[in-house]
Design an enzyme around this catalytic site. Structure first.
Site, PDB file in Angstrom:
ATOM      1  N   ASP A 198       0.842  -1.215   0.000  1.00  0.00           N
ATOM      2  CA  ASP A 198       0.000   0.000   0.000  1.00  0.00           C
ATOM      3  C   ASP A 198       0.868   1.252   0.000  1.00  0.00           C
ATOM      4  O   ASP A 198       0.583   2.209   0.721  1.00  0.00           O
ATOM      5  CB  ASP A 198      -0.928  -0.022   1.226  1.00  0.00           C
ATOM      6  CG  ASP A 198      -2.173   0.823   0.983  1.00  0.00           C
ATOM      7  OD1 ASP A 198      -2.908   1.108   1.941  1.00  0.00           O
ATOM      8  OD2 ASP A 198      -2.395   1.242  -0.178  1.00  0.00           O
ATOM      9  N   LYS A 223       1.885   4.622  -0.936  1.00  0.00           N
ATOM     10  CA  LYS A 223       1.288   5.819  -1.558  1.00  0.00           C
ATOM     11  C   LYS A 223       1.581   6.990  -0.631  1.00  0.00           C
ATOM     12  O   LYS A 223       1.884   6.780   0.561  1.00  0.00           O
ATOM     13  CB  LYS A 223      -0.216   5.634  -1.775  1.00  0.00           C
ATOM     14  CG  LYS A 223      -1.023   5.309  -0.532  1.00  0.00           C
ATOM     15  CD  LYS A 223      -2.445   4.968  -0.905  1.00  0.00           C
ATOM     16  CE  LYS A 223      -3.246   4.529   0.301  1.00  0.00           C
ATOM     17  NZ  LYS A 223      -4.599   4.085  -0.077  1.00  0.00           N
ATOM     18  N   ASN A 225       0.499   7.218   3.017  1.00  0.00           N
ATOM     19  CA  ASN A 225       1.068   6.309   4.038  1.00  0.00           C
ATOM     20  C   ASN A 225       2.512   6.624   4.333  1.00  0.00           C
ATOM     21  O   ASN A 225       3.249   5.764   4.822  1.00  0.00           O
ATOM     22  CB  ASN A 225       0.959   4.856   3.550  1.00  0.00           C
ATOM     23  CG  ASN A 225      -0.467   4.370   3.595  1.00  0.00           C
ATOM     24  OD1 ASN A 225      -1.293   4.958   4.291  1.00  0.00           O
ATOM     25  ND2 ASN A 225      -0.788   3.353   2.833  1.00  0.00           N
ATOM     26  N   ASP A 227       2.321   3.064   7.405  1.00  0.00           N
ATOM     27  CA  ASP A 227       1.062   2.341   7.612  1.00  0.00           C
ATOM     28  C   ASP A 227       1.212   0.904   7.131  1.00  0.00           C
ATOM     29  O   ASP A 227       1.395   0.664   5.953  1.00  0.00           O
ATOM     30  CB  ASP A 227      -0.043   3.051   6.814  1.00  0.00           C
ATOM     31  CG  ASP A 227      -1.337   2.270   6.926  1.00  0.00           C
ATOM     32  OD1 ASP A 227      -2.097   2.260   5.976  1.00  0.00           O
ATOM     33  OD2 ASP A 227      -1.549   1.641   7.971  1.00  0.00           O
ATOM     34  N   THR A 229      -7.929   4.407  -2.811  1.00  0.00           N
ATOM     35  CA  THR A 229      -7.619   4.628  -4.216  1.00  0.00           C
ATOM     36  C   THR A 229      -7.079   3.373  -4.889  1.00  0.00           C
ATOM     37  O   THR A 229      -6.411   2.559  -4.289  1.00  0.00           O
ATOM     38  CB  THR A 229      -6.562   5.739  -4.349  1.00  0.00           C
ATOM     39  OG1 THR A 229      -6.142   5.774  -5.711  1.00  0.00           O
ATOM     40  CG2 THR A 229      -5.331   5.457  -3.492  1.00  0.00           C
TER      41      THR A 229
HETATM   42  C1  LIG Z   1       0.290  16.239  11.425  1.00  0.00           C
HETATM   43  C2  LIG Z   1       1.644  16.592  11.868  1.00  0.00           C
HETATM   44  N1  LIG Z   1       2.119  17.842  11.800  1.00  0.00           N
HETATM   45  N2  LIG Z   1       3.355  17.806  12.274  1.00  0.00           N
HETATM   46  C3  LIG Z   1       4.189  18.998  12.364  1.00  0.00           C
HETATM   47  C4  LIG Z   1       3.694  16.553  12.635  1.00  0.00           C
HETATM   48  C5  LIG Z   1       2.599  15.770  12.383  1.00  0.00           C
HETATM   49  C6  LIG Z   1       2.540  14.343  12.612  1.00  0.00           C
HETATM   50  N3  LIG Z   1       1.511  13.547  12.315  1.00  0.00           N
HETATM   51  C7  LIG Z   1       1.918  12.305  12.676  1.00  0.00           C
HETATM   52  C8  LIG Z   1       1.254  11.047  12.592  1.00  0.00           C
HETATM   53  C9  LIG Z   1      -0.092  11.004  11.987  1.00  0.00           C
HETATM   54  C10 LIG Z   1      -1.055  11.975  12.131  1.00  0.00           C
HETATM   55  N4  LIG Z   1      -2.130  11.668  11.389  1.00  0.00           N
HETATM   56  N5  LIG Z   1      -1.838  10.593  10.732  1.00  0.00           N
HETATM   57  C11 LIG Z   1      -2.783  10.111   9.729  1.00  0.00           C
HETATM   58  C12 LIG Z   1      -3.560   8.974  10.268  1.00  0.00           C
HETATM   59  C13 LIG Z   1      -4.005   8.980  11.539  1.00  0.00           C
HETATM   60  C14 LIG Z   1      -4.724   7.863  12.008  1.00  0.00           C
HETATM   61  C15 LIG Z   1      -4.980   6.772  11.204  1.00  0.00           C
HETATM   62  C16 LIG Z   1      -4.513   6.817   9.915  1.00  0.00           C
HETATM   63  C17 LIG Z   1      -4.867   5.657   9.054  1.00  0.00           C
HETATM   64  O1  LIG Z   1      -5.853   5.038   9.358  1.00  0.00           O
HETATM   65  N6  LIG Z   1      -4.161   5.255   7.964  1.00  0.00           N
HETATM   66  C18 LIG Z   1      -4.626   4.105   7.188  1.00  0.00           C
HETATM   67  C19 LIG Z   1      -4.943   4.564   5.803  1.00  0.00           C
HETATM   68  N7  LIG Z   1      -3.746   5.171   5.224  1.00  0.00           N
HETATM   69  C20 LIG Z   1      -4.100   5.651   3.872  1.00  0.00           C
HETATM   70  C21 LIG Z   1      -3.280   6.308   6.026  1.00  0.00           C
HETATM   71  C22 LIG Z   1      -2.978   5.883   7.439  1.00  0.00           C
HETATM   72  C23 LIG Z   1      -3.813   7.907   9.422  1.00  0.00           C
HETATM   73  C24 LIG Z   1      -0.624  10.127  11.072  1.00  0.00           C
HETATM   74  C25 LIG Z   1       1.953   9.929  13.057  1.00  0.00           C
HETATM   75 CL1  LIG Z   1       1.238   8.357  13.000  1.00  0.00          CL
HETATM   76  C26 LIG Z   1       3.253  10.063  13.570  1.00  0.00           C
HETATM   77  N8  LIG Z   1       3.883  11.270  13.628  1.00  0.00           N
HETATM   78  C27 LIG Z   1       3.204  12.356  13.191  1.00  0.00           C
HETATM   79  N9  LIG Z   1       3.582  13.649  13.124  1.00  0.00           N
END
Ligand SMILES: Cc1nn(C)cc1-c1nc2c(-c3cnn(Cc4cccc(C(=O)N5CCN(C)CC5)c4)c3)c(Cl)cnc2[nH]1
Length: 287
Positions: A139, A141, A144, A157, A175
């Site tokens: 996956d 993309k 992730n 991911d 997608t």
């Molecule tokens: C924002 C941000 N701004 N700054 C300055 C830093 C960050 C930041 N984010 C993270 C994140 C982070 C947050 N959300 N996400 C997106 C997210 C959140 C929860 C679940 C998913 C998810 O289900 N995914 C499965 C599907 N695929 C496509 C996608 C994955 C996906 C990841 C992580 Cl894991 C670790 N470090 C981070 N730092």
């Protein structure tokens, strides 16, 4: 803004929850700090109720934990541990200081060739590590991939990763753009594919980094048809070396796709990623 609950877990310490970082289909991620050590991490919270809807997500989360916990590579987001309470599962993840790569890509439109090449070189290094452990990501993309504080990328991911070889049918969600032809081919009963699926996706990723959209982007039906024929055109303003790499990855026959070693030694990658005296005439000094 959420209240500042402290999540208690004995052998994994106490976590103070900070601002929400993002949310995905099955969970939210918060900035968190482990109280005793002050260690900063990203805490991904998944609600058991949402997972138990029998969409196989529970198995995906179990696989994500099992696979990602055993990986240690600078371009793979670390999963330090996990714990749960009556309602939720918590994944203690490495905090990526510069957030989600796809947001950078959307904001910038597309990446300059030197940046795209460095990202692809890092992806190839991470995929080599995964394939040596017989893990196929499946996956790859932009959604992730996260960006670390030093601008390095981190595959984040593992919900879709599996141990190779694999003939398990993948119920598709999200997608189709990144799916290789051998995973699209619905005719054959057995969906036999191997690590080479990640090489196809690496080709799609290279194209999207440089052009700003995926090579087979179209309606879902047309996307599948175009993937099955590797029907894509690369804009002429993409350098010839980059075009060459994309064309040698987006090959219908999985066995004819470049290997990860060949990707790392490709002229386009060498030109932008290898330090050395040739760097002098480079448009961007390497750090
Ligand atoms: C924002 C941000 N701004 N700054 C300055 C830093 C960050 C930041 N984010 C993270 C994140 C982070 C947050 N959300 N996400 C997106 C997210 C959140 C929860 C679940 C998913 C998810 O289900 N995914 C499965 C599907 N695929 C496509 C996608 C994955 C996906 C990841 C992580 Cl894991 C670790 N470090 C981070 N730092």
């Amino acid at each position: 803004q959420i209240e500042k609950p402290v999540v208690k877990n004995f052998h994994l310490g106490m976590f103070e929850i900070g601002r929400p970082l993002g949310k995905g289909k099955f969970g939210r991620v918060y900035l968190a700090r482990e109280r005793t050590s002050g260690f900063i991490c990203a805490l991904k919270v998944l609600y058991k109720s949402e997972l138990q809807q029998g969409s196989g997500v529970e198995k995906q989360v179990r696989r994500e934990i099992e696979i990602q916990s055993n990986l240690r590579h600078p371009n793979i987001l670390k999963l330090y541990g996990h714990f749960h309470d009556s309602k939720r599962i918590f994944l203690i993840l490495e905090y990526a200081g510069k957030g989600e790569l796809y947001k950078h890509l959307r904001r910038e439109g597309r990446f300059p060739e030197w940046k795209a090449a460095q990202y692809i070189a890092q992806m190839a290094s991470a995929l080599k590590y995964l394939h040596r452990k017989h893990v196929i990501h499946r996956d790859i993309k932009p959604e992730n991939i996260l960006v670390g504080i030093h601008g390095e990328i981190k595959i984040s991911d593992f919900g879709w990763s599996v141990h190779a070889p694999n003939n398990r049918r993948k119920t598709l969600c999200g997608t189709l753009d990144y799916l290789p032809p051998e995973m699209i081919r619905s005719g054959s009963k057995e969906n036999w594919y191997n690590e080479k699926v990640d090489l196809w996706s690496l080709g799609v990723l290279t194209y999207e980094f440089l052009v700003g959209e995926a090579p087979f982007e179209d309606t879902p039906i047309m996307t599948q048809r175009r993937i099955a024929k590797a029907d894509m055109t690369i804009p002429q303003w993409v350098s010839k070396e980059a075009q060459d790499l994309i064309k040698r990855l987006l090959v219908l026959d999985p066995e004819k796709r470049l290997s990860l070693d060949e990707v790392q030694n490709h002229p386009w990658i060498i030109k932008h990623c290898v330090k050395g005296e040739r760097a002098a005439n480079r448009e961007k000094p390497l750090k």
